[in-house]
Scaffold this motif. Structure first.
Motif, short mmCIF file in Angstrom:
data_model
loop_
_atom_site.label_atom_id
_atom_site.label_comp_id
_atom_site.label_asym_id
_atom_site.label_seq_id
_atom_site.Cartn_x
_atom_site.Cartn_y
_atom_site.Cartn_z
N LEU A 108 1.07 -1.05 -0.22
CA LEU A 108 0.47 0.18 0.03
C LEU A 108 1.17 1.18 0.15
O LEU A 108 0.45 2.63 -0.83
CB LEU A 108 -1.47 -0.06 1.54
N ARG A 109 1.71 1.08 0.45
CA ARG A 109 2.72 2.67 1.24
C ARG A 109 3.13 2.62 -0.56
O ARG A 109 3.21 4.04 -1.08
CB ARG A 109 3.90 1.84 1.72
N PHE A 110 4.35 1.76 -1.48
CA PHE A 110 4.57 1.96 -1.94
C PHE A 110 3.75 1.99 -3.73
O PHE A 110 4.01 2.58 -5.09
CB PHE A 110 5.59 1.01 -2.74
N GLY A 111 2.71 1.12 -3.65
CA GLY A 111 1.38 1.15 -4.57
C GLY A 111 0.32 1.15 -5.00
O GLY A 111 -0.58 1.62 -5.66
N GLY A 112 0.10 1.85 -4.03
CA GLY A 112 -1.29 1.91 -3.04
C GLY A 112 -2.60 1.22 -3.15
O GLY A 112 -1.87 -0.23 -3.38
N GLU A 113 -3.73 1.41 -3.33
CA GLU A 113 -5.11 0.06 -3.08
C GLU A 113 -4.53 -0.92 -4.42
O GLU A 113 -4.31 -2.21 -3.87
CB GLU A 113 -5.88 0.27 -3.60
N ALA A 114 -4.72 -0.86 -5.23
CA ALA A 114 -4.23 -1.86 -6.86
C ALA A 114 -2.88 -2.50 -6.37
O ALA A 114 -2.75 -3.34 -7.33
CB ALA A 114 -3.74 -0.86 -8.09
#
Length: 438
Positions: free
Chosen positions: A336-342
């Motif tokens: 989540l920190r580096f790529g978000g929800e996706a």
């Protein structure tokens, strides 16, 4: 630059082929350029296996034309035969993972490679000239075909066993020849261990074999891999493939007659110890990758599942699930920190929620309110991304997990279909198939 080399070699071909002056060495050079470009495309961003197929097709067409020209005259030499077989193997490997192809499409290429390499064997072995690299090449082709049959819908694990038997027989003969002289190298050891693991995995689900039959293969693989460990670990060059074999053997022991869950615990202990060592080495440097994290979590889950079923170990299972949850929450936070929800895929969300459900069941409804909230949150997120079926299963599992243990046990006894989710939760961590495709 492969494109430039191919362009030049194709220009030479267009000039000389019509005059019958396109010689074998020039044909070989062009085929090799296509092969190299195909190999590069397989792993190159923006290309991949499907993009490599046209290059392998071109290399095979050239080398088959050489075969047709030389074989009738008895001039199709061993190196040319092996080069054609290698092209078929590489194309088979690409087809396995290329869209619109798949495992079944790859089998014909492995068949062709094996046929060529068996002819080489028949020609050289009686004269004592079947060298180790040629033996290894044939064993690898059998391995690849066995791996492919395991996943091909029209074949399956039982169909793969003959190929693994052939690969192991060849590799064991190489071992007997080289080990006494101290020349049995690490890659050959690893390949033989991999063949035993793959055969063990196939036996676990093949009719007429089963988990008990697989254990001997895992034993053989572990013996080889432990020797490799002793040799390489002091030099810092040892990887953790051995942990996967311990997990596989533990899984087999859990369900094998004469073994059972308690017998599996030592193997899970060994796998966890290895993977925790890897963690300690890589995590401080920021090199503990997501796949390694998942592997360690999987080992903890397997051990927790075994403890739940092993007499006298049940209460200790909670600590293993705690460890697995902590690791997978760390994976969640990282993604989540580096790529978000996706970046956090639906299957990973679902598996984390399943672990929460197991822990809710062990702790009881009153002691697991944060886990219940976490399951609801994940279910809501899945529903929002059109994964309604997964969300519904999680909420149904949550309703069951919150019931008092006596009530849940009664439901399990009387309404097995409704309680089937418990078994599914405890069987998520499957055998970690080590497939050598060289």
């Amino acid at each position: 630059d492969y494109d430039a080399a191919i362009a030049i070699a194709e220009a030479v071909r267009q000039r000389l082929e019509p005059e019958g002056r396109w010689e074998i060495d020039l044909r070989h050079a062009l085929a090799s350029a296509y092969m190299n470009r195909g190999n590069t495309k397989q792993s190159a961003s923006g290309h991949g296996p499907a993009a490599a197929l046209a290059d392998y097709d071109a290399a095979i067409a050239i080398r088959e034309a050489v075969r047709q020209r030389l074989e009738p005259e008895g001039r199709w030499e061993i190196d040319l035969r092996n080069d054609l077989a290698a092209a078929y193997v590489n194309r088979g490997n690409a087809k396995q993972s290329a869209s619109d192809h798949g495992p079944a499409a790859a089998l014909a290429d492995y068949d062709a490679a094996i046929a060529i390499r068996e002819t080489v064997r028949q020609r050289l072995e009686p004269e004592g000239r079947w060298e180790d690299d040629l033996r290894h090449a044939l064993a690898s082709a059998y391995m690849n075909r066995g791996n492919t049959k395991q996943s091909a819908s029209s074949h399956g694990p039982a169909a793969a066993l003959d190929d693994y038997d052939a690969a192991i027989a060849i590799a064991e003969a190489v071992r007997q020849r080289l080990e006494p002289e101290g020349r049995w190298e690490i890659d050959l050891r690893n390949d033989l261990a991999g063949a035993y693991v793959n055969r063990g995995n196939a036996k676990q689900s093949a009719s007429g074999h089963g988990p008990a039959a697989a254990i001997a293969d895992y034993d053989a693989a572990i013996a080889i891999a432990e020797a490799v460990r002793q040799r390489l670990e002091p030099e810092g060059r040892w990887e953790d493939d051995l942990a996967s074999v311990y997990v596989n053997r533990g899984n087999a022991k859990r369900s094998a007659s004469g073994h059972g869950p308690a017998a599996a615990l030592a193997d899970y202990d060994a796998a966890i110890a290895i993977r925790e060592t890897v963690r300690q080495r890589l995590e401080p440097e920021g090199r503990w990758e997501v796949d390694l994290r998942h592997a360690l979590a999987s080992a903890y889950i397997n051990r927790g599942n075994a403890k739940q079923s092993a007499s006298g170990h049940g209460p200790a299972a909670l600590a293993d699930y705690d460890a697995a949850i902590a690791i997978r929450e760390g994976i969640r936070d990282l993604l989540l920190r580096f790529g978000g929800e996706a970046a956090w895929p639906a299957w990973a969300r679902f598996e984390l929620a399943q672990l929460y459900l197991i822990r809710i069941r062990l702790k009881g409804a009153r002691g697991s309110v944060p886990d219940q909230d976490a399951v609801r949150s994940i279910a809501e997120g899945l529903a929002a991304t059109e994964q309604q079926q997964l969300a519904t299963e999680l909420l149904g599992g949550l309703a069951l997990a919150k019931l008092p243990q006596p009530v849940l046990w009664a439901i399990e006894r009387l309404l097995r279909p409704l309680a089937g989710w418990i078994q599914r939760l405890q069987q998520r961590a499957q055998s970690e198939v080590m497939s050598w495709k060289r």
